[in-house]
Design a protein around this motif. Structure first.
Motif, PDB file in Angstrom:
ATOM      1  N   ALA A  66      82.209  32.383 -12.820  1.00  0.00           N
ATOM      2  CA  ALA A  66      82.532  32.946 -14.156  1.00  0.00           C
ATOM      3  C   ALA A  66      81.328  32.411 -15.266  1.00  0.00           C
ATOM      4  CB  ALA A  66      83.942  33.211 -14.517  1.00  0.00           C
ATOM      5  N   ASP A  67      81.469  31.107 -15.355  1.00  0.00           N
ATOM      6  CA  ASP A  67      80.728  30.497 -16.329  1.00  0.00           C
ATOM      7  C   ASP A  67      79.152  30.501 -16.043  1.00  0.00           C
ATOM      8  OD1 ASP A  67      82.809  29.581 -17.527  1.00  0.00           O
ATOM      9  OD2 ASP A  67      82.618  27.418 -16.723  1.00  0.00           O
ATOM     10  N   ARG A  68      78.899  30.843 -14.807  1.00  0.00           N
ATOM     11  CA  ARG A  68      77.586  30.750 -14.403  1.00  0.00           C
ATOM     12  C   ARG A  68      76.975  32.261 -14.519  1.00  0.00           C
ATOM     13  NH1 ARG A  68      74.739  26.695 -11.450  1.00  0.00           N
ATOM     14  NH2 ARG A  68      75.896  24.844 -11.451  1.00  0.00           N
ATOM     15  N   ILE A  69      77.939  33.311 -14.369  1.00  0.00           N
ATOM     16  CA  ILE A  69      77.570  34.545 -14.646  1.00  0.00           C
ATOM     17  C   ILE A  69      76.949  34.999 -16.203  1.00  0.00           C
ATOM     18  CG2 ILE A  69      78.773  37.076 -15.057  1.00  0.00           C
ATOM     19  CD1 ILE A  69      78.434  36.322 -12.133  1.00  0.00           C
ATOM     20  N   GLY A  70      77.336  34.252 -17.141  1.00  0.00           N
ATOM     21  CA  GLY A  70      76.775  34.274 -18.232  1.00  0.00           C
ATOM     22  C   GLY A  70      75.393  33.690 -18.314  1.00  0.00           C
ATOM     23  N   ASP A  71      75.004  32.816 -17.533  1.00  0.00           N
ATOM     24  CA  ASP A  71      73.472  32.543 -17.289  1.00  0.00           C
ATOM     25  C   ASP A  71      72.880  33.518 -16.554  1.00  0.00           C
ATOM     26  OD1 ASP A  71      74.175  30.023 -18.393  1.00  0.00           O
ATOM     27  OD2 ASP A  71      74.525  28.842 -16.406  1.00  0.00           O
ATOM     28  N   LEU A  72      73.258  34.130 -15.598  1.00  0.00           N
ATOM     29  CA  LEU A  72      72.921  35.272 -14.860  1.00  0.00           C
ATOM     30  C   LEU A  72      72.423  36.379 -15.952  1.00  0.00           C
ATOM     31  CD1 LEU A  72      74.292  35.583 -11.146  1.00  0.00           C
ATOM     32  CD2 LEU A  72      72.018  35.055 -12.055  1.00  0.00           C
ATOM     33  N   GLN A  73      73.629  36.762 -16.673  1.00  0.00           N
ATOM     34  CA  GLN A  73      73.087  37.905 -17.481  1.00  0.00           C
ATOM     35  C   GLN A  73      72.118  37.733 -18.573  1.00  0.00           C
ATOM     36  OE1 GLN A  73      77.695  37.918 -18.967  1.00  0.00           O
ATOM     37  NE2 GLN A  73      78.025  39.663 -17.866  1.00  0.00           N
ATOM     38  N   GLN A  74      71.965  36.575 -19.186  1.00  0.00           N
ATOM     39  CA  GLN A  74      70.817  36.085 -19.978  1.00  0.00           C
ATOM     40  C   GLN A  74      69.620  36.227 -19.090  1.00  0.00           C
ATOM     41  OE1 GLN A  74      71.070  35.393 -23.322  1.00  0.00           O
ATOM     42  NE2 GLN A  74      68.828  35.731 -23.222  1.00  0.00           N
ATOM     43  N   ILE A  75      69.293  35.762 -18.102  1.00  0.00           N
ATOM     44  CA  ILE A  75      68.283  35.969 -17.321  1.00  0.00           C
ATOM     45  C   ILE A  75      67.935  37.323 -17.032  1.00  0.00           C
ATOM     46  CG2 ILE A  75      67.400  35.777 -14.884  1.00  0.00           C
ATOM     47  CD1 ILE A  75      69.087  33.054 -14.809  1.00  0.00           C
ATOM     48  N   HIS A  76      69.236  38.229 -16.706  1.00  0.00           N
ATOM     49  CA  HIS A  76      68.888  39.543 -16.755  1.00  0.00           C
ATOM     50  C   HIS A  76      68.313  40.239 -17.797  1.00  0.00           C
ATOM     51  CE1 HIS A  76      70.122  43.854 -16.412  1.00  0.00           C
ATOM     52  NE2 HIS A  76      69.795  43.971 -15.325  1.00  0.00           N
ATOM     53  N   HIS A  77      68.884  39.933 -19.131  1.00  0.00           N
ATOM     54  CA  HIS A  77      68.471  40.404 -20.300  1.00  0.00           C
ATOM     55  C   HIS A  77      67.076  40.124 -20.439  1.00  0.00           C
ATOM     56  CE1 HIS A  77      68.060  40.426 -24.530  1.00  0.00           C
ATOM     57  NE2 HIS A  77      68.885  41.186 -24.799  1.00  0.00           N
ATOM     58  N   ASP A  78      66.711  38.960 -20.309  1.00  0.00           N
ATOM     59  CA  ASP A  78      65.416  38.282 -20.508  1.00  0.00           C
ATOM     60  C   ASP A  78      64.311  39.197 -19.548  1.00  0.00           C
ATOM     61  OD1 ASP A  78      66.160  36.699 -22.397  1.00  0.00           O
ATOM     62  OD2 ASP A  78      66.015  34.896 -20.920  1.00  0.00           O
ATOM     63  N   LEU A  79      64.604  39.500 -18.304  1.00  0.00           N
ATOM     64  CA  LEU A  79      63.947  40.092 -17.529  1.00  0.00           C
ATOM     65  C   LEU A  79      63.626  41.457 -17.753  1.00  0.00           C
ATOM     66  CD1 LEU A  79      64.935  38.694 -14.014  1.00  0.00           C
ATOM     67  CD2 LEU A  79      62.580  38.361 -15.076  1.00  0.00           C
ATOM     68  N   VAL A  80      64.806  42.044 -18.330  1.00  0.00           N
ATOM     69  CA  VAL A  80      64.627  43.586 -18.651  1.00  0.00           C
ATOM     70  C   VAL A  80      63.612  43.577 -19.955  1.00  0.00           C
ATOM     71  CG1 VAL A  80      65.818  45.494 -19.876  1.00  0.00           C
ATOM     72  CG2 VAL A  80      66.748  44.066 -17.836  1.00  0.00           C
ATOM     73  N   ALA A  81      63.716  42.533 -20.921  1.00  0.00           N
ATOM     74  CA  ALA A  81      62.729  42.651 -21.671  1.00  0.00           C
ATOM     75  C   ALA A  81      61.420  42.239 -21.659  1.00  0.00           C
ATOM     76  CB  ALA A  81      63.524  41.730 -22.959  1.00  0.00           C
ATOM     77  N   ALA A  82      61.161  41.584 -20.584  1.00  0.00           N
ATOM     78  CA  ALA A  82      59.847  40.954 -20.163  1.00  0.00           C
ATOM     79  C   ALA A  82      58.775  42.063 -19.878  1.00  0.00           C
ATOM     80  CB  ALA A  82      60.045  40.023 -19.067  1.00  0.00           C
ATOM     81  N   LYS A  83      57.742  41.540 -20.302  1.00  0.00           N
ATOM     82  CA  LYS A  83      56.530  42.445 -20.035  1.00  0.00           C
ATOM     83  C   LYS A  83      55.835  42.005 -18.749  1.00  0.00           C
ATOM     84  CE  LYS A  83      55.240  43.705 -24.964  1.00  0.00           C
ATOM     85  NZ  LYS A  83      56.419  44.679 -24.910  1.00  0.00           N
ATOM     86  N   LEU A  84      56.755  42.494 -17.656  1.00  0.00           N
ATOM     87  CA  LEU A  84      56.171  42.351 -16.370  1.00  0.00           C
ATOM     88  C   LEU A  84      56.440  43.599 -15.498  1.00  0.00           C
ATOM     89  CD1 LEU A  84      58.409  39.243 -15.659  1.00  0.00           C
ATOM     90  CD2 LEU A  84      56.155  39.089 -16.077  1.00  0.00           C
TER      91      LEU A  84
END
Length: 192
Positions: A66-84
């Protein structure tokens, strides 16, 4: 009386945090098979205190995941916003969940078992990862970067299988990279 209750609560909160900290260290260094009594001893608490917070290994693993899910959520958020490109975003996401799935030696087994049981704590933490995978996959499908017949669950399970296979006794130092390559070519759309 109220201050005594607050003191017990803060002790309990501190004990729980210490148990999680030591479990994180022990699992990262030795894998998930570390005896829970060893974790309690290194955390400076009695076994009863550990079991009061985490009645079994699964609840302890679920708390760490559960603690690491927060890290994944941040990665997901960053990827959605990334210009890739959508395909690159999905590829990087799949790398992130493979890293998450191999955080501890032996983690793929409990993650797999979480899908076999109804409504486990660990399973509840895995489902959002599938949802985030679905979102990035749909975007890649809409842009023609991913096969239209796949689901986020398919990619989650394929990555879970790859994480398990890379740590299997039969695997060698090249197995993980080979499996990832096979997975990558498997979800990509083919051009006519």
């Amino acid at each position: 009386m109220e201050s005594g209750t607050k003191g017990r609560r803060s002790d309990a909160t501190r004990n729980r945090a210490r148990i999680l900290e030591i479990a994180e260290e022990c699992f990262a260094e030795h894998g998930l098979e570390v005896p829970l009594d060893t974790i309690a001893k290194q955390a400076g608490v009695g076994a009863g205190t550990l079991y009061r917070h985490f009645p079994n290994r699964e609840t302890l693993i679920a708390a760490l995941v559960a603690d690491r899910i927060g890290d994944l959520q941040q990665i997901h958020h960053d990827l959605v916003a990334a210009k890739l490109t959508a395909g690159t975003r999905l590829e990087r996401w799949l790398e992130a969940i493979r890293t998450w799935m191999t955080s501890y030696d032996g983690l793929p087994d409990p993650l797999r078992e979480a899908w076999e049981k109804d409504a486990t704590m660990l399973g509840a933490h895995c489902r959002p990862v599938v949802d985030m995978t679905d979102q990035l996959l749909r975007d890649a499908q809409q842009h023609g970067d991913a096969r239209p017949d796949l689901s986020g669950r398919d990619l989650y399970l394929a990555n879970l299988g790859a994480a398990w296979a890379a740590s299997a006794p039969l695997a060698d130092s090249k197995s993980g990279a080979s499996i990832v390559d096979i997975l990558g070519s498997g979800w990509r759309a083919t051009t006519p």
